[in-house]
Design a protein around this motif. Sequence first.
Motif, PDB file in Angstrom:
ATOM      1  N   GLU A  50       0.853  -1.200   0.000  1.00  0.00           N
ATOM      2  CA  GLU A  50       0.000   0.000   0.000  1.00  0.00           C
ATOM      3  C   GLU A  50       0.883   1.242   0.000  1.00  0.00           C
ATOM      4  O   GLU A  50       1.468   1.580   1.019  1.00  0.00           O
ATOM      5  CB  GLU A  50      -0.899   0.017   1.240  1.00  0.00           C
ATOM      6  N   PRO A  51       0.987   1.932  -1.138  1.00  0.00           N
ATOM      7  CA  PRO A  51       1.779   3.172  -1.162  1.00  0.00           C
ATOM      8  C   PRO A  51       1.015   4.289  -0.456  1.00  0.00           C
ATOM      9  O   PRO A  51      -0.125   4.562  -0.790  1.00  0.00           O
ATOM     10  CB  PRO A  51       1.916   3.480  -2.660  1.00  0.00           C
ATOM     11  N   LEU A  52       1.616   4.889   0.557  1.00  0.00           N
ATOM     12  CA  LEU A  52       0.937   5.917   1.336  1.00  0.00           C
ATOM     13  C   LEU A  52       1.608   7.272   1.169  1.00  0.00           C
ATOM     14  O   LEU A  52       1.412   8.177   1.968  1.00  0.00           O
ATOM     15  CB  LEU A  52       0.907   5.528   2.823  1.00  0.00           C
ATOM     16  N   GLY A  53       2.396   7.398   0.124  1.00  0.00           N
ATOM     17  CA  GLY A  53       3.042   8.691  -0.121  1.00  0.00           C
ATOM     18  C   GLY A  53       4.380   8.789   0.567  1.00  0.00           C
ATOM     19  O   GLY A  53       5.420   8.621  -0.065  1.00  0.00           O
ATOM     20  N   ALA A  54       4.354   9.034   1.873  1.00  0.00           N
ATOM     21  CA  ALA A  54       5.605   9.179   2.627  1.00  0.00           C
ATOM     22  C   ALA A  54       6.361   7.850   2.667  1.00  0.00           C
ATOM     23  O   ALA A  54       7.585   7.814   2.681  1.00  0.00           O
ATOM     24  CB  ALA A  54       5.312   9.669   4.041  1.00  0.00           C
TER      25      ALA A  54
ATOM     26  N   PHE B  63       2.508  -9.871   9.291  1.00  0.00           N
ATOM     27  CA  PHE B  63       3.633  -9.021   9.646  1.00  0.00           C
ATOM     28  C   PHE B  63       3.608  -7.800   8.748  1.00  0.00           C
ATOM     29  O   PHE B  63       3.580  -7.903   7.534  1.00  0.00           O
ATOM     30  CB  PHE B  63       4.955  -9.800   9.456  1.00  0.00           C
ATOM     31  N   ARG B  64       3.583  -6.608   9.386  1.00  0.00           N
ATOM     32  CA  ARG B  64       3.539  -5.387   8.580  1.00  0.00           C
ATOM     33  C   ARG B  64       4.884  -4.675   8.680  1.00  0.00           C
ATOM     34  O   ARG B  64       5.523  -4.671   9.727  1.00  0.00           O
ATOM     35  CB  ARG B  64       2.445  -4.455   9.059  1.00  0.00           C
ATOM     36  N   ALA B  65       5.275  -4.078   7.565  1.00  0.00           N
ATOM     37  CA  ALA B  65       6.529  -3.327   7.568  1.00  0.00           C
ATOM     38  C   ALA B  65       6.311  -2.011   6.844  1.00  0.00           C
ATOM     39  O   ALA B  65       5.553  -1.937   5.876  1.00  0.00           O
ATOM     40  CB  ALA B  65       7.626  -4.135   6.873  1.00  0.00           C
ATOM     41  N   VAL B  66       6.951  -0.979   7.359  1.00  0.00           N
ATOM     42  CA  VAL B  66       6.907   0.325   6.707  1.00  0.00           C
ATOM     43  C   VAL B  66       8.248   0.518   6.022  1.00  0.00           C
ATOM     44  O   VAL B  66       9.287   0.507   6.672  1.00  0.00           O
ATOM     45  CB  VAL B  66       6.664   1.436   7.746  1.00  0.00           C
ATOM     46  N   ILE B  67       8.208   0.627   4.708  1.00  0.00           N
ATOM     47  CA  ILE B  67       9.475   0.760   3.977  1.00  0.00           C
ATOM     48  C   ILE B  67       9.423   1.974   3.073  1.00  0.00           C
ATOM     49  O   ILE B  67       8.365   2.553   2.842  1.00  0.00           O
ATOM     50  CB  ILE B  67       9.806  -0.519   3.165  1.00  0.00           C
ATOM     51  N   ASP B  68      10.593   2.326   2.539  1.00  0.00           N
ATOM     52  CA  ASP B  68      10.710   3.522   1.716  1.00  0.00           C
ATOM     53  C   ASP B  68       9.810   3.424   0.488  1.00  0.00           C
ATOM     54  O   ASP B  68       9.646   2.364  -0.099  1.00  0.00           O
ATOM     55  CB  ASP B  68      12.174   3.657   1.277  1.00  0.00           C
ATOM     56  N   SER B  69       9.211   4.578   0.124  1.00  0.00           N
ATOM     57  CA  SER B  69       8.274   4.520  -1.003  1.00  0.00           C
ATOM     58  C   SER B  69       8.986   4.375  -2.354  1.00  0.00           C
ATOM     59  O   SER B  69       8.340   4.162  -3.367  1.00  0.00           O
ATOM     60  CB  SER B  69       7.360   5.749  -1.001  1.00  0.00           C
ATOM     61  N   ASP B  70      10.322   4.466  -2.378  1.00  0.00           N
ATOM     62  CA  ASP B  70      11.058   4.230  -3.620  1.00  0.00           C
ATOM     63  C   ASP B  70      11.257   2.757  -3.917  1.00  0.00           C
ATOM     64  O   ASP B  70      11.632   2.378  -5.015  1.00  0.00           O
ATOM     65  CB  ASP B  70      12.449   4.885  -3.534  1.00  0.00           C
ATOM     66  N   SER B  71      11.018   1.913  -2.906  1.00  0.00           N
ATOM     67  CA  SER B  71      11.329   0.497  -3.093  1.00  0.00           C
ATOM     68  C   SER B  71      10.371  -0.124  -4.105  1.00  0.00           C
ATOM     69  O   SER B  71       9.230   0.296  -4.256  1.00  0.00           O
ATOM     70  CB  SER B  71      11.242  -0.241  -1.762  1.00  0.00           C
TER      71      SER B  71
END
Lengths: 347, 281
Positions: free
Chosen positions: A293-297, A310-318
């Motif tokens: 899910e791309p959330l902008g930031a 398992f949820r992970a927050v990663i860079d939107s460039d990935s």
Amino acid sequence: MAEIQIKNVAKTFGSYQALHSIDMTISDREFMVLLGASGCGKTTLLRIIAGLETPSVGEVWIGDKRVDHLPPRQRGIAMVFQNYAVFPHLTVFENIAFGLRMNKLDDATIKERVNRTANLMHIEQLLQRYSGQLSGGQRQRVAVARALAMEPDVILMDEPLSNLDALLRLEMRAELKGVLADSNTTTIYVTHDQVEAMSLADRIAVMHEGRIVQANNPVEIYRNPAAHFVGSFIGNPPMNFLNATKGGKGKWNVAGKSFSGPQSGQENLEFAIRPEDVTLNGGGLDAKVRIVEPLGAHNLVTCDVDGSLFRAVIDSDSKVKAGEHISLAPMQDRIRWFDPQTTLAVA
Amino acid sequence: MENKHLPYMLLLPATIFLCVFFIYPFTLVAWEAFSKDGAFTMEHFQTMTSNWKFEISFWNTLLLAAAVVPIQLALSLLMATMVSKMQKGRDIVLYIWTIPLGISDLAAGIIWLAIFDQSGYLNSMLYGLGVIDQPENFLSYQNKSTIFIAIVLAEIWRATAIMLVILVAGIGLIPKEYYEAAEVFGASNWKRFTKITLPMLKPSLQTALVLRVILAFEVFAVVAALGGTNFPVLMGETYNWQFELQDGNVAAAYALVILAISIVFTLVILRVLRVPKGAQV
């Protein structure tokens, strides 16, 4: 000086136990937020402090006076209600003046205080209107002004922003924080909204099933949850939890990888990590990506690790895509451990 | 096309009903009061006012209303507040309090006659207790004040509940949060009643008072049973002129006087208890 002490307070409604022996001290001028899901007892606790409910057992002290046997009007408190309770038959001026008139202050003082608090809440142009002619946000301001005009030792707020739309809530939140910080009062604020709690509180008391699970400053609550519940309730998305089995010498096996953890006698622990505390490095947990899910930031990636969500927050460039296998490496100093039996944190 | 006419079609039955059974008879009565042999006249009103009983019955009616309605207002407010605070058994208490409403006013008058009569319960009791040596005729023409008190008591007993039920419904509509806010901001029980209950109850008070005051001006059967001709009231005189004296014109004039008083008081009540624009709940 208005320190609030709750001593061993419990409340039962019939056979339902709403509060289990609550002990809490709120220091003078502190902003304390009671945070929890609906039905956790936070509003009941606030109403006991206000005097709108009587505790089944226990004591409530405000300042150095025991108040649990006193009616609300003798407790030196003011309150902001969830539905504002702005009297429809009185003008805004008379609403704000209501408590002052009840305390028989002279007209000049009343006028001065009403005007000052109305200015503070930016409603000075509405003083002659009735509640029915106001918007929800304006009514909210009247309710806060009415409480502030009392210049109380303690202000109690019961989900005061929950009936406002999202944008207004954000605006009022910041404003409330500023106004209350200047007012030198002790504030107890009930909410189910963790963002509200984090942004306003000096200290948050997280409540669950009639108990206070943890009471600490927002960062501490976020970083070091005292119990599984706190980790799973605070944070959006919440903490990830995985089963850990003992590997000996402070080593624990989690989803096929070994991590150093507490020296505990137990066979099993819960391994916990916040979604933003993992990096996309090799040698981490093997994760099968389900949803991106791309959330902008940033991108929120929902994965499957060892059969668990398992949820992970990663860079939107990935360029991670659903269906891929990725390696998520937890930051060692951010890993937390919980006892699966007591659900409490293990150091 | 259909949408435009539908509201009027729906209003039609009620309008026809009101025209046939209210406007038309009202016009007839008004015409009867103001006409003689097909011409306009004030003669019947002159006959009415020149009769010695007119002034007495006019003031008796007003006096009775002035005595009964305030007491009933206070009582019904007290009773409504009590009922609203009850946790259990509130329906039963409400039913019991409203029993007198189910009794016709003539029957109510006769019940109180059985109490105040020369051979009634009150006399028997006082005699049995040795307070009096022989039965007293409370309702004789010499005891005008006891007649008045008996009528007031009977009216209070009979018709307080009609205000009570309206006020109980009204109090039930006031959100609890207003009382809690008032309590937190320093209002005592009495202040909560005067600052929250009364002002927020205005619409119900309007309805209850208008209804009760109009009924008070139409008081008839209870007075007839307890006072007979010793306590003339407007409605009793209307009846007298219509059926005893067989003069429908003067009876019609009386009816119009009662209507006029009712309208005046209704307007006064609506005015006094009006809710300012914007302050509606």
